[in-house]
Design a protein around this motif. Structure first.
Motif, PDB file in Angstrom:
ATOM      1  N   VAL A 117    -112.416 -58.701  27.869  1.00 20.20           N
ATOM      2  CA  VAL A 117    -112.147 -60.063  27.405  1.00 20.20           C
ATOM      3  C   VAL A 117    -111.435 -60.857  28.482  1.00 20.20           C
ATOM      4  O   VAL A 117    -110.859 -60.298  29.418  1.00 20.20           O
ATOM      5  CB  VAL A 117    -111.313 -60.055  26.098  1.00 20.20           C
ATOM      6  N   PHE A 118    -111.452 -62.185  28.330  1.00 21.85           N
ATOM      7  CA  PHE A 118    -110.993 -63.091  29.382  1.00 21.85           C
ATOM      8  C   PHE A 118    -109.521 -62.929  29.746  1.00 21.85           C
ATOM      9  O   PHE A 118    -109.116 -63.253  30.856  1.00 21.85           O
ATOM     10  CB  PHE A 118    -111.258 -64.542  28.962  1.00 21.85           C
ATOM     11  N   ASN A 119    -108.700 -62.421  28.828  1.00 28.38           N
ATOM     12  CA  ASN A 119    -107.267 -62.318  29.102  1.00 28.38           C
ATOM     13  C   ASN A 119    -106.778 -60.871  29.096  1.00 28.38           C
ATOM     14  O   ASN A 119    -105.607 -60.602  28.861  1.00 28.38           O
ATOM     15  CB  ASN A 119    -106.458 -63.148  28.103  1.00 28.38           C
ATOM     16  N   ALA A 120    -107.696 -59.939  29.367  1.00 34.08           N
ATOM     17  CA  ALA A 120    -107.332 -58.522  29.375  1.00 34.08           C
ATOM     18  C   ALA A 120    -106.288 -58.246  30.453  1.00 34.08           C
ATOM     19  O   ALA A 120    -106.347 -58.788  31.560  1.00 34.08           O
ATOM     20  CB  ALA A 120    -108.564 -57.657  29.611  1.00 34.08           C
ATOM     21  N   LEU A 121    -105.337 -57.389  30.133  1.00 36.64           N
ATOM     22  CA  LEU A 121    -104.274 -57.020  31.064  1.00 36.64           C
ATOM     23  C   LEU A 121    -104.801 -55.898  31.950  1.00 36.64           C
ATOM     24  O   LEU A 121    -104.469 -54.722  31.780  1.00 36.64           O
ATOM     25  CB  LEU A 121    -103.019 -56.599  30.303  1.00 36.64           C
ATOM     26  N   THR A 122    -105.637 -56.281  32.905  1.00 40.69           N
ATOM     27  CA  THR A 122    -106.288 -55.293  33.756  1.00 40.69           C
ATOM     28  C   THR A 122    -106.612 -55.908  35.110  1.00 40.69           C
ATOM     29  O   THR A 122    -106.814 -57.125  35.215  1.00 40.69           O
ATOM     30  CB  THR A 122    -107.572 -54.759  33.090  1.00 40.69           C
ATOM     31  N   LEU A 123    -106.656 -55.079  36.136  1.00 37.55           N
ATOM     32  CA  LEU A 123    -107.055 -55.486  37.482  1.00 37.55           C
ATOM     33  C   LEU A 123    -108.145 -54.533  37.961  1.00 37.55           C
ATOM     34  O   LEU A 123    -108.384 -53.481  37.358  1.00 37.55           O
ATOM     35  CB  LEU A 123    -105.855 -55.447  38.437  1.00 37.55           C
ATOM     36  N   ASN A 124    -108.817 -54.899  39.064  1.00 33.05           N
ATOM     37  CA  ASN A 124    -109.869 -54.024  39.570  1.00 33.05           C
ATOM     38  C   ASN A 124    -109.264 -52.883  40.394  1.00 33.05           C
ATOM     39  O   ASN A 124    -108.041 -52.736  40.494  1.00 33.05           O
ATOM     40  CB  ASN A 124    -110.913 -54.832  40.354  1.00 33.05           C
ATOM     41  N   SER A 125    -110.109 -52.060  40.986  1.00 29.38           N
ATOM     42  CA  SER A 125    -109.628 -50.866  41.688  1.00 29.38           C
ATOM     43  C   SER A 125    -108.810 -51.190  42.924  1.00 29.38           C
ATOM     44  O   SER A 125    -108.081 -50.333  43.439  1.00 29.38           O
ATOM     45  CB  SER A 125    -110.818 -49.970  42.066  1.00 29.38           C
ATOM     46  N   GLN A 126    -108.899 -52.451  43.411  1.00 25.76           N
ATOM     47  CA  GLN A 126    -108.083 -52.889  44.547  1.00 25.76           C
ATOM     48  C   GLN A 126    -106.782 -53.564  44.102  1.00 25.76           C
ATOM     49  O   GLN A 126    -106.029 -54.069  44.932  1.00 25.76           O
ATOM     50  CB  GLN A 126    -108.873 -53.864  45.435  1.00 25.76           C
ATOM     51  N   GLY A 127    -106.527 -53.573  42.802  1.00 24.86           N
ATOM     52  CA  GLY A 127    -105.326 -54.210  42.296  1.00 24.86           C
ATOM     53  C   GLY A 127    -105.415 -55.727  42.283  1.00 24.86           C
ATOM     54  O   GLY A 127    -104.381 -56.415  42.314  1.00 24.86           O
ATOM     55  N   LEU A 128    -106.636 -56.266  42.210  1.00 23.26           N
ATOM     56  CA  LEU A 128    -106.863 -57.710  42.194  1.00 23.26           C
ATOM     57  C   LEU A 128    -107.504 -58.118  40.872  1.00 23.26           C
ATOM     58  O   LEU A 128    -108.128 -57.292  40.195  1.00 23.26           O
ATOM     59  CB  LEU A 128    -107.810 -58.111  43.340  1.00 23.26           C
ATOM     60  N   PRO A 129    -107.391 -59.394  40.484  1.00 26.15           N
ATOM     61  CA  PRO A 129    -108.164 -59.863  39.335  1.00 26.15           C
ATOM     62  C   PRO A 129    -109.653 -59.667  39.597  1.00 26.15           C
ATOM     63  O   PRO A 129    -110.117 -59.812  40.731  1.00 26.15           O
ATOM     64  CB  PRO A 129    -107.804 -61.348  39.221  1.00 26.15           C
ATOM     65  N   HIS A 130    -110.407 -59.347  38.563  1.00 26.57           N
ATOM     66  CA  HIS A 130    -111.821 -59.006  38.756  1.00 26.57           C
ATOM     67  C   HIS A 130    -112.631 -60.165  39.320  1.00 26.57           C
ATOM     68  O   HIS A 130    -113.538 -59.955  40.140  1.00 26.57           O
ATOM     69  CB  HIS A 130    -112.431 -58.548  37.429  1.00 26.57           C
ATOM     70  N   ASN A 131    -112.365 -61.377  38.871  1.00 27.79           N
ATOM     71  CA  ASN A 131    -113.128 -62.542  39.334  1.00 27.79           C
ATOM     72  C   ASN A 131    -112.333 -63.809  39.020  1.00 27.79           C
ATOM     73  O   ASN A 131    -111.349 -63.761  38.273  1.00 27.79           O
ATOM     74  CB  ASN A 131    -114.524 -62.562  38.692  1.00 27.79           C
ATOM     75  N   PRO A 132    -112.752 -64.952  39.559  1.00 24.13           N
ATOM     76  CA  PRO A 132    -111.981 -66.192  39.372  1.00 24.13           C
ATOM     77  C   PRO A 132    -112.112 -66.827  38.003  1.00 24.13           C
ATOM     78  O   PRO A 132    -111.427 -67.815  37.725  1.00 24.13           O
ATOM     79  CB  PRO A 132    -112.569 -67.135  40.441  1.00 24.13           C
TER      80      PRO A 132
END
Length: 245
Positions: free
Chosen positions: A99-114
């Protein structure tokens, strides 16, 4: 390939509007309390063609909060200012699958997309960071005005205040990103969140947004003013992320 002409498309859009105008399934957004007060009967459709001709149906002159519609435009601003290599050191470009506000980052520790909240907050940190907050916001509103052909975007202060008061998840996302050292150096977290809330609270109507969409669709050239506002590389990245994310 020959593109359909307005006289071919307009009757179809009018028919679609009539078919869908009476539908009342679903609910208005309520994740921000003030948004829950929106009138669910309001409905409009607008189109702007490459030659600048326009048409609309319903309450097309009624302005409403951009909310996440601000995110592709802010992404474009970051690309214009910094270029894709620098921008994507801080934000990814793949779907998150959540979901749009999930408390998660990608494997590089960055937001998945803008185009999710974490990525939208990150893009705000990259927009004119050397300027004071009012000047940064003014630069964004000026860009929206240029994209929409000269319309000055409005601002919904009630939604802005409501968003600030119900922003626990966005604060959590911002601190999570800071913990993972995703932000540029010297990022002011509170100022970044303020800018994000302000961007989400800008208002336009569907006629103005149709001009913005037409500008993106024809390579960054505004169909009303003829002004080229975005570089091809910016459009390539933005439209790709919009299509996939």
């Amino acid at each position: 390939m020959t593109l359909p002409q307005p006289e071919q498309i307009l009757p179809l859009l009018a028919e679609l509007y009539q078919m869908t105008a009476t539908q009342n399934e679903g609910r208005v957004a309520s994740y921000i309390p003030q948004l829950a007060k929106a009138n669910p009967e309001h409905y409009a459709v607008a189109v702007c063609f490459a030659d600048g001709s326009q048409a609309s149906w319903g309450q097309a002159d009624l302005a409403f909060c951009l909310q996440s519609v601000c995110k592709p435009v802010n992404y474009c601003l970051t690309l214009e200012e910094h270029g894709e290599d620098e921008v994507h050191q801080h934000v990814g470009f793949e779907p998150s699958g959540q979901v749009f506000n999930a408390l998660t980052l990608n494997s590089q520790g960055l937001p998945h997309n803008p185009l999710i909240n974490a990525g939208g907050i990150m893009c705000c940190s990259l927009i004119r960071p050397q300027l004071k907050l009012p000047d940064r916001f003014e630069a964004i509103t000026q860009f929206w005005s240029e994209l929409s052909g000269g319309s000055a975007p409005g601002f919904d202060n009630a939604v802005y205040q409501s968003e600030r008061q119900s922003a626990d998840r966005n604060h959590a996302l911002a601190y999570f990103m800071r913990e993972n050292k995703a932000f540029p150096a010297d990022t002011d977290l509170e100022e970044t969140l303020e800018l994000y809330f302000q961007c989400c609270s800008l208002t336009l109507n569907v006629q103005e947004l149709a001009v913005v969409a037409a500008t993106l669709a024809q390579g960054g050239k505004n169909p009303l003013t003829g002004q080229t506002l975005l570089q091809p590389r910016t459009l390539r990245n933005c439209l790709t992320v919009m299509a996939t994310c």
